[in-house]
Design a protein around this motif. Sequence first.
Motif, PDB file in Angstrom:
ATOM      1  N   MET A 190      75.246  22.775  -5.833  1.00 38.35           N
ATOM      2  CA  MET A 190      76.656  22.446  -5.729  1.00 38.35           C
ATOM      3  C   MET A 190      77.116  22.555  -4.280  1.00 38.35           C
ATOM      4  O   MET A 190      76.656  23.396  -3.529  1.00 38.35           O
ATOM      5  CB  MET A 190      77.496  23.383  -6.587  1.00 38.35           C
ATOM      6  CG  MET A 190      77.413  23.116  -8.058  1.00 38.35           C
ATOM      7  SD  MET A 190      78.129  21.526  -8.433  1.00 38.35           S
ATOM      8  CE  MET A 190      77.827  21.441 -10.152  1.00 38.35           C
ATOM      9  N   GLN A 231      80.575  22.878  -1.694  1.00 36.64           N
ATOM     10  CA  GLN A 231      81.927  23.414  -1.728  1.00 36.64           C
ATOM     11  C   GLN A 231      82.730  22.994  -0.505  1.00 36.64           C
ATOM     12  O   GLN A 231      82.176  22.840   0.580  1.00 36.64           O
ATOM     13  CB  GLN A 231      81.902  24.946  -1.774  1.00 36.64           C
ATOM     14  CG  GLN A 231      81.280  25.509  -3.027  1.00 36.64           C
ATOM     15  CD  GLN A 231      81.293  27.032  -3.021  1.00 36.64           C
ATOM     16  OE1 GLN A 231      81.246  27.663  -1.978  1.00 36.64           O
ATOM     17  NE2 GLN A 231      81.373  27.616  -4.198  1.00 36.64           N
ATOM     18  N   GLU A 250      84.516  22.482  -5.726  1.00 26.54           N
ATOM     19  CA  GLU A 250      83.071  22.289  -5.832  1.00 26.54           C
ATOM     20  C   GLU A 250      82.769  20.948  -6.472  1.00 26.54           C
ATOM     21  O   GLU A 250      83.469  20.523  -7.390  1.00 26.54           O
ATOM     22  CB  GLU A 250      82.497  23.419  -6.685  1.00 26.54           C
ATOM     23  CG  GLU A 250      81.021  23.541  -6.673  1.00 26.54           C
ATOM     24  CD  GLU A 250      80.582  24.816  -7.385  1.00 26.54           C
ATOM     25  OE1 GLU A 250      80.224  24.718  -8.580  1.00 26.54           O
ATOM     26  OE2 GLU A 250      80.621  25.889  -6.759  1.00 26.54           O
ATOM     27  N   GLY A 251      81.738  20.312  -5.965  1.00 33.58           N
ATOM     28  CA  GLY A 251      81.297  19.047  -6.525  1.00 33.58           C
ATOM     29  C   GLY A 251      79.785  18.959  -6.525  1.00 33.58           C
ATOM     30  O   GLY A 251      79.109  19.633  -5.744  1.00 33.58           O
ATOM     31  N   ALA A 252      79.260  18.118  -7.388  1.00 33.59           N
ATOM     32  CA  ALA A 252      77.813  17.974  -7.515  1.00 33.59           C
ATOM     33  C   ALA A 252      77.229  17.037  -6.470  1.00 33.59           C
ATOM     34  O   ALA A 252      76.033  17.052  -6.213  1.00 33.59           O
ATOM     35  CB  ALA A 252      77.459  17.476  -8.914  1.00 33.59           C
ATOM     36  N   SER A 253      78.086  16.232  -5.863  1.00 29.13           N
ATOM     37  CA  SER A 253      77.577  15.265  -4.881  1.00 29.13           C
ATOM     38  C   SER A 253      78.649  14.982  -3.836  1.00 29.13           C
ATOM     39  O   SER A 253      79.809  15.341  -3.998  1.00 29.13           O
ATOM     40  CB  SER A 253      77.182  13.961  -5.580  1.00 29.13           C
ATOM     41  OG  SER A 253      78.314  13.370  -6.198  1.00 29.13           O
ATOM     42  N   VAL A 280      82.653  16.564   0.095  1.00 31.26           N
ATOM     43  CA  VAL A 280      82.867  17.047  -1.265  1.00 31.26           C
ATOM     44  C   VAL A 280      84.199  16.490  -1.759  1.00 31.26           C
ATOM     45  O   VAL A 280      84.303  15.920  -2.829  1.00 31.26           O
ATOM     46  CB  VAL A 280      82.890  18.592  -1.316  1.00 31.26           C
ATOM     47  CG1 VAL A 280      83.256  19.093  -2.702  1.00 31.26           C
ATOM     48  CG2 VAL A 280      81.559  19.166  -0.875  1.00 31.26           C
ATOM     49  N   LYS A 321      86.307  14.080  -8.633  1.00 31.18           N
ATOM     50  CA  LYS A 321      84.922  14.438  -8.947  1.00 31.18           C
ATOM     51  C   LYS A 321      84.622  15.894  -8.609  1.00 31.18           C
ATOM     52  O   LYS A 321      83.469  16.285  -8.534  1.00 31.18           O
ATOM     53  CB  LYS A 321      83.965  13.521  -8.193  1.00 31.18           C
ATOM     54  CG  LYS A 321      84.067  12.084  -8.653  1.00 31.18           C
ATOM     55  CD  LYS A 321      83.087  11.202  -7.930  1.00 31.18           C
ATOM     56  CE  LYS A 321      83.211   9.766  -8.413  1.00 31.18           C
ATOM     57  NZ  LYS A 321      82.294   8.869  -7.727  1.00 31.18           N
ATOM     58  N   THR A 328      86.855  26.006  -8.307  1.00 27.61           N
ATOM     59  CA  THR A 328      85.985  27.042  -8.864  1.00 27.61           C
ATOM     60  C   THR A 328      86.326  28.437  -8.385  1.00 27.61           C
ATOM     61  O   THR A 328      85.851  29.417  -8.956  1.00 27.61           O
ATOM     62  CB  THR A 328      84.511  26.771  -8.520  1.00 27.61           C
ATOM     63  OG1 THR A 328      84.367  26.717  -7.102  1.00 27.61           O
ATOM     64  CG2 THR A 328      84.031  25.485  -9.171  1.00 27.61           C
TER      65      THR A 328
END
Length: 138
Positions: free
Chosen positions: A1, A3, A38-41, A48, A118, A122
């Motif tokens: 992840m 941030q 937070e993002g996955a990509s 982010v 997206k 968090t």
Amino acid sequence: MLQAERFHDISCGHRVYGHEGKCKNLHGHNYRIHFVCEGASLDDLGRVIDFGVIKTLLCNWVEDHWDHRMLLWAEDPFYAYLRDIDASVVRVPFNPTAENMAQWLVTVLGPDVLEGTKVRLTEVRIEETRKCNVTYRL
């Protein structure tokens, strides 16, 4: 992840209903609120989330709703009295400790204002004073 973090400063009052010490009195703080998204990509530009989006969606929300206001828990007897004589009194669904404020921002506000992006909020760290801070993290 991945941030991205941005902070925002506000000043507001509160009291901690039922507190055993000085915090049972109406008082205020210069809060610094850190928002961690937070993002996955990464997006096409390699981010982010744009820091301006964090400002628009999260920082501006606390600025518009909490800055220079008095946060009081709905169950605090002071709320019932003060709401009718001062429009700056804000009803919150929790005893306004920094811990409860941080948890509410992550679990309630974050999902609401970041819907359609997206990323997700968090973590929120709230500095209540230069010496004291709390963190709520999913």
